[in-house]
Write a protein that holds these residues in place. Structure first.
Motif, PDB file in Angstrom:
ATOM      1  N   VAL A 269      69.294 -58.331 -43.748  1.00 19.37           N
ATOM      2  CA  VAL A 269      67.874 -58.540 -44.029  1.00 19.37           C
ATOM      3  C   VAL A 269      67.747 -59.815 -44.846  1.00 19.37           C
ATOM      4  O   VAL A 269      68.350 -59.934 -45.915  1.00 19.37           O
ATOM      5  N   SER A 270      66.996 -60.772 -44.349  1.00 17.52           N
ATOM      6  CA  SER A 270      66.826 -62.048 -45.042  1.00 17.52           C
ATOM      7  C   SER A 270      65.335 -62.339 -45.169  1.00 17.52           C
ATOM      8  O   SER A 270      64.616 -62.326 -44.171  1.00 17.52           O
ATOM      9  N   ALA A 271      64.874 -62.573 -46.392  1.00 20.03           N
ATOM     10  CA  ALA A 271      63.441 -62.742 -46.612  1.00 20.03           C
ATOM     11  C   ALA A 271      63.156 -63.899 -47.559  1.00 20.03           C
ATOM     12  O   ALA A 271      63.915 -64.174 -48.480  1.00 20.03           O
ATOM     13  N   MET A 272      62.041 -64.564 -47.303  1.00 15.68           N
ATOM     14  CA  MET A 272      61.507 -65.563 -48.224  1.00 15.68           C
ATOM     15  C   MET A 272      59.996 -65.458 -48.171  1.00 15.68           C
ATOM     16  O   MET A 272      59.440 -64.865 -47.246  1.00 15.68           O
ATOM     17  N   GLY A 273      59.315 -66.012 -49.161  1.00 16.83           N
ATOM     18  CA  GLY A 273      57.870 -65.921 -49.130  1.00 16.83           C
ATOM     19  C   GLY A 273      57.209 -66.387 -50.407  1.00 16.83           C
ATOM     20  O   GLY A 273      57.809 -67.141 -51.198  1.00 16.83           O
ATOM     21  N   MET A 274      55.994 -65.928 -50.618  1.00 17.10           N
ATOM     22  CA  MET A 274      55.188 -66.325 -51.775  1.00 17.10           C
ATOM     23  C   MET A 274      54.797 -65.089 -52.575  1.00 17.10           C
ATOM     24  O   MET A 274      54.555 -64.025 -52.013  1.00 17.10           O
ATOM     25  N   VAL A 275      54.726 -65.274 -53.880  1.00 10.66           N
ATOM     26  CA  VAL A 275      54.326 -64.198 -54.783  1.00 10.66           C
ATOM     27  C   VAL A 275      53.041 -64.618 -55.488  1.00 10.66           C
ATOM     28  O   VAL A 275      52.930 -65.729 -56.018  1.00 10.66           O
ATOM     29  N   HIS A 276      52.070 -63.728 -55.499  1.00 10.15           N
ATOM     30  CA  HIS A 276      50.808 -63.973 -56.181  1.00 10.15           C
ATOM     31  C   HIS A 276      51.029 -64.008 -57.695  1.00 10.15           C
ATOM     32  O   HIS A 276      51.955 -63.349 -58.206  1.00 10.15           O
TER      33      HIS A 276
END
Length: 433
Positions: A269-276
């Motif tokens: 499982v590989s994830a990246m993204g944005m956090v509020h």
């Protein structure tokens, strides 16, 4: 549920006619009746053989199932949310469903529960969840309050002998999910996540086409759920309320990926993204590796302009597209190598004029009439003595929450209910490993 239509050599048009015939007879039909009815549209002699060999098509050809939805089952409702409004209206279309009791979270909200009961034809409103749990006139409770409250509410209901259908996600993490499932196993009661996507005829057809090998060996699924969600919607942006896009909308493409690849646990499982700024995920790009030849890519976001909610399954012989909106699909298209694409439509049942409580075709959310498929499936499962729905297995629900935990770990978000997130891998490998 629907399986193996392709093995009988039924054409796409005949398959579609079958769906139409079954769908418009909610009281159920016997195999001869279905064949006779279909004969008005088609002379395909393969239909009778197909139905006789696999008589649980769409569950409506199963005599036991048909009878089950007419048997009385007394429903209670923990939570008076917009999603509860939509579900209860669809549930009212199930012949045996009796809408007995509802409750908001505490006595101060009793007027809200009373208004809910009056609006949706529920026989009574009670003061709180504990009184609902003790109500001898209730067999099963639909839990639709905020994510962090699912555990305590569901366990309370099961402790008092109530079956439970709990809205997705079951909980905010895998650890709490396991507690809820352990309680269900201890009590021997029906307990399931309300993952309504699994019950739609279009979803069932996709699974049937995959299992039949129609598009060859499946190597990849891609799904997007991107929509703009206003920050005024407090529950979506508060970690204490289980906020974030992952558990609210990201769980849909993740669960479809699991469905496509036979409920396997992803190896990577590989994830990246944005956090509020408030600490919840509001964009995620996730890659999953199930084997050396099976992959999924999922995007979810609540911080960008809305776009079509669609997914595509890619195989060696062709592809299947779940059209907008893939979490409540009514249309799929199949494109095979060297052939013209073909489309299958699965329109929702006709909406009764009495349903008119929301701004989207009478509902609060698009596609909500499709809750009737889930309602029928759960209702019949309980009547038939099952502890879970075949297509929403408990082990898979734990696995999906473990995947969600791993995604949140990599995005850097957490909830107050989290302990130290289990380190399933010391360091997440790349998808090329």
């Amino acid at each position: 549920m629907v399986r193996d239509w392709e093995k009988h050599g039924l054409s796409a048009s005949v398959q579609h006619q079958l769906w139409e015939t079954l769908k418009h007879h909610p009281k159920g039909l016997t195999v001869p009746e279905i064949t006779k009815e279909l004969g008005k549209q088609s002379e395909d002699s393969k239909v009778s053989t197909a139905l006789e060999e696999d008589a649980h098509f769409f569950a409506l050809a199963d005599e036991k199932w048909c009878l089950a939805i007419h048997q009385p089952l007394r429903w209670g409702f923990a939570g008076t949310s917009k999603i509860a409004e939509d579900f209860i209206e669809a549930l009212s279309l199930v012949p045996g469903a009796e809408l007995m009791s509802c409750a908001a979270r505490n006595k101060d909200r009793l007027p809200q529960a009373q208004e809910f009961a009056k609006k949706h034809g529920v026989r009574k409103a009670v003061s709180d969840y504990e009184e609902l749990a003790k109500d001898a006139d209730v067999d099963i409770v639909y839990v639709s309050n905020l994510h962090p409250a699912h555990r305590d509410t569901s366990i309370l209901m099961m402790d008092h002998g109530k079956h439970v259908l709990c809205e997705k996600p079951l909980a905010v993490n895998a650890s709490v999910t396991k507690e809820m499932i352990a309680k269900a196993q201890e009590t021997g009661l029906f307990f399931s996540a309300a993952l309504w996507t699994r019950f739609f005829p279009a979803t069932q057809m996709v699974r049937s086409l995959i299992e039949s090998g129609k598009i060859g060996k499946v190597h990849h699924f891609h799904g997007d759920f991107i929509c703009e969600m206003p920050e005024e919607t407090e529950r979506l942006y508060d970690p204490k309320l289980g906020g974030g896009g992952l558990l609210d909308i990201g769980i849909y493409p993740l669960s479809i990926a699991s469905w496509v690849f036979g409920r396997q646990t992803p190896k990577v499982v590989s994830a990246m993204g944005m956090v509020h700024p408030r600490g919840v995920d509001n964009l995620g790009l996730v890659n999953l590796k199930y084997s050396q030849s099976e992959f999924a890519s999922v995007t979810f976001a609540m911080c960008m302009a809305s776009s079509p909610v669609e997914g595509t399954v890619h195989g060696t012989k062709g592809s299947i597209k779940l059209h907008n909106a893939m979490h409540c699909p009514t249309k799929i298209s199949v494109e095979l190598s060297g052939e013209e694409p073909w489309v299958l439509d699965f329109p929702l049942p006709d909406k009764p004029e009495s349903i008119n409580h929301g701004s989207t075709d009478g509902f609060n959310f698009g596609g909500s009439l499709g809750f009737v498929y889930e309602a029928m499936g759960v209702h019949s499962s309980v009547i038939c003595g099952k502890k879970q729905v075949e297509d929403v297995g408990r082990d898979e629900m734990i696995m999906l929450m473990e995947v969600a935990d791993r995604i949140r770990e990599q995005l850097g978000t957490s909830y107050p209910q989290d302990g130290p997130l289990q380190k399933l891998t010391a360091a997440m490998p790349s998808l090329t490993s």
